[in-house]
Design a protein around this motif. Structure first.
Motif, PDB file in Angstrom:
ATOM      1  N   THR A 129      42.808  48.664 -19.239  1.00 43.15           N
ATOM      2  CA  THR A 129      43.072  48.438 -20.653  1.00 43.15           C
ATOM      3  C   THR A 129      43.753  47.091 -20.808  1.00 43.15           C
ATOM      4  O   THR A 129      44.488  46.642 -19.927  1.00 43.15           O
ATOM      5  CB  THR A 129      43.957  49.548 -21.237  1.00 43.15           C
ATOM      6  OG1 THR A 129      45.159  49.649 -20.457  1.00 43.15           O
ATOM      7  CG2 THR A 129      43.240  50.883 -21.202  1.00 43.15           C
ATOM      8  N   ILE A 131      45.155  43.846 -23.874  1.00 38.89           N
ATOM      9  CA  ILE A 131      45.346  43.284 -25.209  1.00 38.89           C
ATOM     10  C   ILE A 131      45.240  41.782 -25.044  1.00 38.89           C
ATOM     11  O   ILE A 131      45.931  41.187 -24.212  1.00 38.89           O
ATOM     12  CB  ILE A 131      46.712  43.666 -25.806  1.00 38.89           C
ATOM     13  CG1 ILE A 131      46.845  45.194 -25.908  1.00 38.89           C
ATOM     14  CG2 ILE A 131      46.904  43.027 -27.180  1.00 38.89           C
ATOM     15  CD1 ILE A 131      48.228  45.655 -26.353  1.00 38.89           C
ATOM     16  N   HIS A 223      42.069  44.776 -28.627  1.00 37.80           N
ATOM     17  CA  HIS A 223      42.483  45.874 -27.753  1.00 37.80           C
ATOM     18  C   HIS A 223      41.213  46.422 -27.097  1.00 37.80           C
ATOM     19  O   HIS A 223      40.327  46.937 -27.795  1.00 37.80           O
ATOM     20  CB  HIS A 223      43.174  46.979 -28.543  1.00 37.80           C
ATOM     21  CG  HIS A 223      44.533  46.593 -29.035  1.00 37.80           C
ATOM     22  ND1 HIS A 223      45.615  47.430 -28.977  1.00 37.80           N
ATOM     23  CD2 HIS A 223      44.989  45.442 -29.577  1.00 37.80           C
ATOM     24  CE1 HIS A 223      46.684  46.831 -29.489  1.00 37.80           C
ATOM     25  NE2 HIS A 223      46.315  45.609 -29.869  1.00 37.80           N
TER      26      HIS A 223
END
Length: 615
Positions: A129, A131, A223
């Motif tokens: 993950t 950002i 994101h």
């Protein structure tokens, strides 16, 4: 103010007795203002050691702030404690103010639990993950620890150079990333699959998906999630390759079937010309036609082999014998600047395979090795025993546990890179110049080996040569069988009635001519409808049904069942340009003749099926 504020004002004397207790927050403690005046704090809060510890500190003269929790009521207070001194300066007690901060603490606890849960989920996912700022040179603000398992960089290493992240993307796929970012700016979700370079240089396929979310400063941040889909891509590639090979195999099999029909006609009439005038002026031309048809038949065998539609005639054999029997031919095939070394191991055991096709496997591998050594080199053929303890690999690389006999062909030639190795068994794929190769050789090898329940592996590097290793299951408790003697070149004569079922008119006419000249009475039919009509109107005996395996609208076995409804004892001889799945349904007592065939081969096979020696 005291009665309205969400606080508690209190005072204690030097012994810990309440002298003041006011404030609206007392309601949450289940108390009224002044209710505990005169009571001992040590008795009232005997189950709250933390509060009593704060009382002792204050009565000892310390001024401080602390947080007091009453778990039974789920309450939190921020309390400021201050000592009270008498005129003599001695501690006379303490005074304090406790502010109810329960709501704030509950929110903080929930936020902390949510952050902990989010962190746990992020770290447990197999995906990465992140950002990041949108843009090819945008900074990454966060990346999960899985980046190290995916690409070999720690989160700190990745973030320190994140503005250059695009250099990790394969050059051919950077336009894909740019297009996905442009689509995201127009309001779509970010979606892209592209290749990236691992820290060690290997190439991975990743699926990158995300969406824009407003950041704390108002700017839009991406994101997203990175998933490793390399294995999935490889499976898709292998599936696509398998489907291509199956499609080409089906096409080639159909072409070979029709071509073999034509070759049967060519070989049949050229044989009849040669028989009619063996010393005549056209005999030489007829012989050339016959030999050209034989070469064309060999080509159709290759088409059928990689399509896995070939009729194999497996028998128990010794691979060492196959190699030694071809040694002279192999030396003629090789150029003078190629040294041939044969290293066979005695006592290997036997395998069950078609000897003719195994000769073709060896010959094709040797020719392939020769072409890989244009400046000469060394070619080594070896045999060995191999035991595999457990099943391994998957899909096309799957190998079952067991005992095997291996045949290896090694050259010292140019070798192959990974991209070429991945395609070498594809039909019509070749690295040779136009006119120098058909691309069928290794595809043929692959088809024959797979039909023989074997496996083939290749090891090669550019400039370091190539080794092909064929592994065939060892035939247990079986002895090698001798090859049948070839059929005679002269046509056998016989008597009886033959029903010829063939949809190709020229082939039907040829068969009728051959069989009539051989002494048989011949009935012909192009399809099942004509056969039904013939059987209904013909009362005589029919000794043999000669039929193609596939007829218009009906299979050979179905046709046989139809005929045997009225002719129970009729003998059966199948013929076919290729063997499809229906070959498994053929009668065990029926004969089979592979197209193309000569008139003498046809009459000899009929005599064999009818049980007579012929004339």
């Amino acid at each position: 103010m005291i009665t309205k504020a969400p606080v508690v004002f209190f005072a204690l004397d030097a012994s810990g007795l309440f002298t003041l207790s006011e404030g609206r927050a007392l309601e949450k403690l289940g108390l009224q203002p002044g209710q505990v005046v005169g009571q001992s704090v040590f008795q009232l809060y005997r189950d709250q050691p933390q509060i009593l510890e704060h009382v002792r500190r204050a009565l000892a003269g310390e001024e401080f702030s602390a947080e007091d929790e009453i778990p039974a009521l789920d309450l939190f207070f921020e309390t400021h404690w201050a000592p009270v001194r008498g005129q003599d300066g001695q501690i006379a007690g303490t005074i304090g103010i406790a502010v109810d901060v329960s709501d704030r603490r509950r929110n903080e606890r929930r936020r902390h639990e949510a952050e902990t849960l989010y962190q746990s989920l992020v770290e447990q996912l197999s995906a990465v993950t992140y950002i990041a700022e949108l843009g090819m040179e945008g900074d990454w603000l966060f990346v999960s620890p899985q980046i190290e398992a995916l690409l070999g960089y720690s989160p700190q290493q990745w973030l320190s150079d994140s503005a250059n992240w695009i250099r990790h993307v394969h050059p051919e796929d950077r336009e894909t990333v740019a297009a996905a970012e442009a689509a995201t700016l127009e309001g779509n979700a970010f979606r892209a699959e592209y290749r990236v370079f691992h820290r060690d240089g290997k190439v991975l396929w990743i699926n990158d998906s995300g969406s824009l979310v407003p950041g704390p400063d108002g700017r839009q941040l991406l994101h997203g999630v990175l998933l490793d889909v390399t294995e999935q891509k490889q499976l898709q590639t292998r599936l696509a390759q398998t489907e291509r090979m199956e499609a080409v195999g089906q096409l080639a099999s159909g072409v070979a079937h029709d071509f073999n029909n034509l070759l049967t006609i060519i070989k049949g009439y050229s044989s009849m010309l040669m028989e009619r005038s063996p010393d005549g002026p056209d005999a030489r031309a007829a012989l050339e036609i016959q030999q050209a048809a034989d070469r064309a038949a060999a080509l159709t065998h290759q088409l059928l082999a990689f399509g896995r539609k070939q009729t194999l005639q497996p028998r128990v054999l010794d691979l060492n014998t196959i190699i030694r029997g071809l040694e002279k031919m192999l030396r003629r095939v090789l150029s003078e600047n190629v040294d041939l070394a044969i290293r066979t191991v005695p006592g290997l055991g036997f395998v069950k395979a078609d000897p003719v096709q195994m000769e073709q496997v060896l010959l094709n591998l040797v020719v392939n090795a020769r072409d890989a050594m244009p400046k000469g080199g060394r070619l080594t053929i070896t045999t060995a025993a191999r035991h595999i303890d457990s099943d391994s690999g998957e899909d096309e690389t799957f190998v079952r546990a067991g005992d095997y006999v291996t045949l290896s062909v090694t050259d010292t030639g140019t070798g192959m890179n990974a991209a070429t190795r991945a395609r070498i068994f594809e039909p019509f794929f070749t690295t040779k110049e136009v006119g120098k190769g058909t691309g069928l050789g290794l595809a043929t090898v692959y088809g024959i080996v797979k039909q023989s329940n074997g496996y083939i592996a290749v090891e090669s590097e550019p400039g370091r040569g190539t080794t092909f290793c064929v592994s065939l299951p060892r035939a247990e408790n079986e002895e090698p069988t001798t090859r049948k003697a070839p059929m005679p070149e002269t046509r056998k004569r016989g008597t009886g009635t033959i029903l010829l079922a063939e949809d190709e008119p020229l082939l039907r006419e040829l068969g009728e001519t051959i069989l009539t000249q051989a002494g048989y009475k011949v009935l012909t039919a192009p399809d099942s409808g004509a056969i039904k009509a013939l059987l209904a109107g013909y009362s005589g005996t029919i000794d043999l049904l000669l039929t193609d395996v596939i007829m218009p609208g009906i299979s050979g076995p179905e046709l046989v069942r139809l005929v045997r409804q009225s002719r129970h004892t009729i003998k059966i001889l199948y013929m076919s340009g290729y063997a499809d799945d229906e070959i498994e349904d053929l009668d065990h007592d029926a004969g089979f003749l592979q197209k193309p065939f000569t008139p003498s081969e046809l009459t000899a096979k009929i005599a064999e099926v009818l049980g007579g020696s012929g004339l």
